[in-house]
Design an enzyme around this catalytic site. Structure first.
Site, PDB file in Angstrom:
ATOM      1  N   ASP A 190       0.857  -1.197   0.000  1.00  0.00           N
ATOM      2  CA  ASP A 190       0.000   0.000   0.000  1.00  0.00           C
ATOM      3  C   ASP A 190       0.887   1.239   0.000  1.00  0.00           C
ATOM      4  O   ASP A 190       2.112   1.150   0.153  1.00  0.00           O
ATOM      5  CB  ASP A 190      -0.914  -0.031   1.245  1.00  0.00           C
ATOM      6  CG  ASP A 190      -2.191   0.782   1.034  1.00  0.00           C
ATOM      7  OD1 ASP A 190      -2.337   1.419  -0.030  1.00  0.00           O
ATOM      8  OD2 ASP A 190      -3.041   0.796   1.946  1.00  0.00           O
ATOM      9  N   HIS A 338      -9.969  -2.262  -7.678  1.00  0.00           N
ATOM     10  CA  HIS A 338      -9.957  -1.173  -6.681  1.00  0.00           C
ATOM     11  C   HIS A 338      -9.204   0.056  -7.170  1.00  0.00           C
ATOM     12  O   HIS A 338      -9.714   1.175  -7.076  1.00  0.00           O
ATOM     13  CB  HIS A 338      -9.372  -1.706  -5.373  1.00  0.00           C
ATOM     14  CG  HIS A 338      -9.192  -0.656  -4.322  1.00  0.00           C
ATOM     15  ND1 HIS A 338     -10.238   0.114  -3.856  1.00  0.00           N
ATOM     16  CD2 HIS A 338      -8.080  -0.233  -3.641  1.00  0.00           C
ATOM     17  CE1 HIS A 338      -9.788   0.948  -2.932  1.00  0.00           C
ATOM     18  NE2 HIS A 338      -8.481   0.765  -2.789  1.00  0.00           N
TER      19      HIS A 338
HETATM   20 FE1  N7H Z   1      -7.294   1.746  -1.372  1.00  0.00          FE
HETATM   21  N1  N7H Z   1      -6.003  -2.915  -0.884  1.00  0.00           N
HETATM   22  O1  N7H Z   1      -5.185  -3.466  -0.225  1.00  0.00           O
HETATM   23  O2  N7H Z   1      -6.707  -3.514  -1.673  1.00  0.00           O
HETATM   24  N2  N7H Z   1      -5.698   0.664  -2.018  1.00  0.00           N
HETATM   25  N3  N7H Z   1      -7.700   0.300   0.012  1.00  0.00           N
HETATM   26  N4  N7H Z   1      -8.785   2.905  -0.604  1.00  0.00           N
HETATM   27  N5  N7H Z   1      -6.799   3.232  -2.645  1.00  0.00           N
HETATM   28  C1  N7H Z   1      -4.770   1.077  -2.935  1.00  0.00           C
HETATM   29  O3  N7H Z   1      -1.568   2.596  -5.002  1.00  0.00           O
HETATM   30  C2  N7H Z   1      -7.151  -0.965   0.098  1.00  0.00           C
HETATM   31  C3  N7H Z   1      -9.590   2.613   0.450  1.00  0.00           C
HETATM   32  C4  N7H Z   1      -7.508   4.417  -2.825  1.00  0.00           C
HETATM   33  O4  N7H Z   1      -3.771   6.152  -7.591  1.00  0.00           O
HETATM   34  C5  N7H Z   1      -3.815   0.039  -3.149  1.00  0.00           C
HETATM   35  O5  N7H Z   1      -0.988   2.970  -2.925  1.00  0.00           O
HETATM   36  C6  N7H Z   1      -7.758  -1.662   1.215  1.00  0.00           C
HETATM   37  C7  N7H Z   1     -10.616   3.617   0.604  1.00  0.00           C
HETATM   38  C8  N7H Z   1      -6.844   5.253  -3.814  1.00  0.00           C
HETATM   39  O6  N7H Z   1      -3.854   4.224  -8.606  1.00  0.00           O
HETATM   40  C9  N7H Z   1      -4.174  -1.021  -2.364  1.00  0.00           C
HETATM   41  C10 N7H Z   1      -8.658  -0.783   1.778  1.00  0.00           C
HETATM   42  C11 N7H Z   1     -10.395   4.539  -0.406  1.00  0.00           C
HETATM   43  C12 N7H Z   1      -5.733   4.523  -4.222  1.00  0.00           C
HETATM   44  C13 N7H Z   1      -5.382  -0.648  -1.653  1.00  0.00           C
HETATM   45  C14 N7H Z   1      -8.628   0.426   1.015  1.00  0.00           C
HETATM   46  C15 N7H Z   1      -9.236   4.091  -1.144  1.00  0.00           C
HETATM   47  C16 N7H Z   1      -5.736   3.271  -3.469  1.00  0.00           C
HETATM   48  C17 N7H Z   1      -2.631   0.075  -4.105  1.00  0.00           C
HETATM   49  C18 N7H Z   1      -9.561  -0.968   2.952  1.00  0.00           C
HETATM   50  C19 N7H Z   1     -11.164   5.793  -0.736  1.00  0.00           C
HETATM   51  C20 N7H Z   1      -4.698   4.958  -5.239  1.00  0.00           C
HETATM   52  C21 N7H Z   1      -1.437   0.750  -3.512  1.00  0.00           C
HETATM   53  C22 N7H Z   1      -9.388  -1.863   3.884  1.00  0.00           C
HETATM   54  C23 N7H Z   1     -12.467   5.863  -0.744  1.00  0.00           C
HETATM   55  C24 N7H Z   1      -5.085   4.458  -6.629  1.00  0.00           C
HETATM   56  C25 N7H Z   1      -1.328   2.221  -3.851  1.00  0.00           C
HETATM   57  C26 N7H Z   1      -4.146   4.987  -7.700  1.00  0.00           C
HETATM   58  C27 N7H Z   1      -4.770   2.292  -3.585  1.00  0.00           C
HETATM   59  C28 N7H Z   1      -6.156  -1.461  -0.790  1.00  0.00           C
HETATM   60  C29 N7H Z   1      -9.439   1.511   1.286  1.00  0.00           C
HETATM   61  C30 N7H Z   1      -8.684   4.775  -2.185  1.00  0.00           C
HETATM   62  C31 N7H Z   1      -3.391  -2.332  -2.295  1.00  0.00           C
HETATM   63  C32 N7H Z   1      -7.497  -3.079   1.683  1.00  0.00           C
HETATM   64  C33 N7H Z   1     -11.717   3.652   1.674  1.00  0.00           C
HETATM   65  C34 N7H Z   1      -7.280   6.641  -4.269  1.00  0.00           C
END
Ligand code: N7H
Length: 489
Positions: A190, A338
């Protein structure tokens, strides 16, 4: 280093978690209620304002840590960090009910029935007790090199605040151990993709016509996150848009923080991915990556569509260097994955300029223990303390959750390559929520890469990420804590 045309940010006044992030291996979120307003104001003025960690301090530490990273060891400095934020109730207590109103989402609050309905959130009755009864006025963020350090810091703070503030809920987040460092509980790396902030970092290269700092990392005007600076111009990303005008003088250099305690059902998620991968005739790691849009290593599907490539995942010059223009038929990455939902880059009908209006700065940290060897169903509460910063909660965090993740028709306007039929991408399988906790599905979990027209879909019978608390807070400038918010009333 900022470019000459970039705005000058007041680095000494903006709290450190907002744009850069506090240095942390452990971080405590201490939600509190003010018992003695006058006493609290005196402490704010005399002791707390001067201890708040500024953006400048965080940047200085970052330089030291970056130099040391080259030599190997991980962050172990005894750096103490403290940030402070207030809910609307907290601002009422400090300023009185006649105070100026701030952002409409903030004033509505995370627990308002309209917010719950808009985000398809679980009812407040199912949240942690502290968030469903009684008032929460604010939260301290305390960060440091390990849990013991942060616990000690917290007890010092609490003894100073004794009789003045009541701690109503504390949760400690920690980076995961060993090779899982930097990975959230499902196992994915992340914290890879963050907007670059103009004025903090200088756009260094032109890529597909937009200013980027690292390849794939668009430079965003700071008014998208902090009051008093230019926001994005929706028509010309490299031009400063209108200033994010503070609703009160003291709100300048302030930002809004969304905190969500998101429980993750890790054994259930793993079992689901294994069973569905078997049904679909693919291997589990591939299906997992199709849900997220990246492999566990961080390598994006756009650059590694069929097999993981950990070298790409670990390389900041490559791991974000993509958009979706070369993937119009979701052959590499599903529309619903996601990261394709949460930041669709150039994919929305109005292109990158549209996505750049919905960016957030994320500062999450995992909480809860590792999954034990015999834990085949969740026995311990664990997950992510999701934190993000923005200037307009409705246009940024809520928009991503509501209009992207929870909207099975986003990205709209897509068609099948063979039949031309419209596609319904489905829900974000990680954070998407259907009304009334209803069933969700996503389109095309099986890749048609490099060619093929096999139609597949995945039914997500349950949510694996469950909100258990949510709060909207205002993160004031350090000078506002020292003056307007602590002035004797
Ligand atoms: Fe997310 N995951 O492990 O699946 N997220 N996220 N997120 N997320 C991202 O690019 C995850 C949540 C965003 O610019 C990565 O840093 C999990 C909420 C945004 O390409 C991974 C949870 C919200 C991005 C995860 C969670 C977001 C992003 C890739 C909850 C907003 C950047 C690593 C438990 C509403 C996307 C990275 C881009 C990336 C995960 C929550 C938003 C692995 C497990 C609630 C904007």
């Amino acid at each position: 280093m900022p470019a000459q045309t970039d705005p000058r940010l007041d680095l000494d006044d903006i709290q450190g978690d907002v744009l850069v992030g506090l240095q942390k291996n452990a971080e405590m979120f201490m939600f509190f209620r003010i018992a003695d307003v006058a006493g609290f104001k005196m402490l704010l003025r005399q002791h707390i304002a001067s201890r708040l960690t500024s953006t400048r301090r965080v940047l200085d530490r970052e330089r030291v840590a970056a130099r040391e990273r080259l030599q190997g060891p991980r962050f172990t400095h005894p750096w103490e960090s403290l940030n402070l934020a207030f809910t609307k109730d907290g601002l009422d207590r400090l300023l009185g009910p006649g105070r100026p109103l701030l952002d409409s989402g903030f004033e509505r609050g995370a627990d308002h029935p309209d917010t719950i309905a808009a985000l398809n959130d679980p009812p407040v009755a199912s949240w942690l007790p502290a968030f469903r009864s009684g008032r929460i006025d604010g939260a301290f963020l305390l960060a440091g090199p390990n849990r013991r350090f942060v616990d000690t810091q917290a007890s010092h703070l609490l003894s100073m605040l004794s009789g003045i503030v009541t701690a109503v809920y504390s949760e400690i987040g920690q980076v995961r151990p060993g090779r899982e460092r930097g990975h959230e509980h499902f196992g994915f790396l992340d914290g890879i993709s963050q907007p670059a902030i103009r004025g903090l970092t200088r756009p260094s290269r032109r890529h597909h016509g937009s200013d980027q700092v690292l390849p794939g990392q668009d430079a965003i005007w700071p008014g998208e996150f902090v009051y008093g600076y230019p926001m994005q111009d929706p028509h010309a990303a490299d031009q400063p848009g209108p200033i994010a005008a503070p609703p009160a003088v003291w709100a300048r250099n302030g930002s809004y923080m969304v905190v969500r305690r998101l429980e993750q059902l890790v054994p259930e998620f793993r079992a689901f991915v294994a069973a569905e991968a078997k049904r679909l005739g693919m291997y589990p790691a591939l299906l997992g990556s199709r849900l997220v849009g990246r492999w566990q290593s961080g390598a994006p599907l756009e650059l590694a569509p069929l097999d993981d490539n950990p070298r790409i995942g670990a390389e900041p010059m490559r791991n974000n260097d993509f958009d979706y223009r070369d993937d119009p038929f979701q052959r590499r990455c599903p529309y619903a994955a996601h990261i394709r939902k949460a930041n669709p880059r150039d994919d929305p009908p109005r292109g990158t300029a549209e996505s750049l209006r919905h960016r957030i700065v994320r500062a999450a940290i995992p909480f809860g223990p590792e999954v034990g060897p015999g834990e085949t169903r969740t026995e311990h509460s664990r997950g992510l303390i999701f934190v993000c910063y923005q200037i307009d909660i409705g246009r940024q965090f809520e928009f991503i959750q509501r209009r992207y993740a929870d909207n099975p028709d986003f990205v709209d306007g897509k068609t099948r390559p063979d039949t031309g039929q419209p596609v319904h991408p489905g829900y974000d399988p990680i954070i998407g929520q259907a009304p009334g906790n209803g069933e969700r599905s996503m389109d095309e979990p099986v890749p048609n890469y490099p060619t093929g027209n096999r139609r597949s879909s995945l039914n997500l019978m349950q949510q694996f990420v469950i909100p258990t608390a949510s709060s909207y807070l205002f993160v004031p400038s350090i000078s506002a804590v020292r003056t307007a918010l602590s002035a004797a009333g």
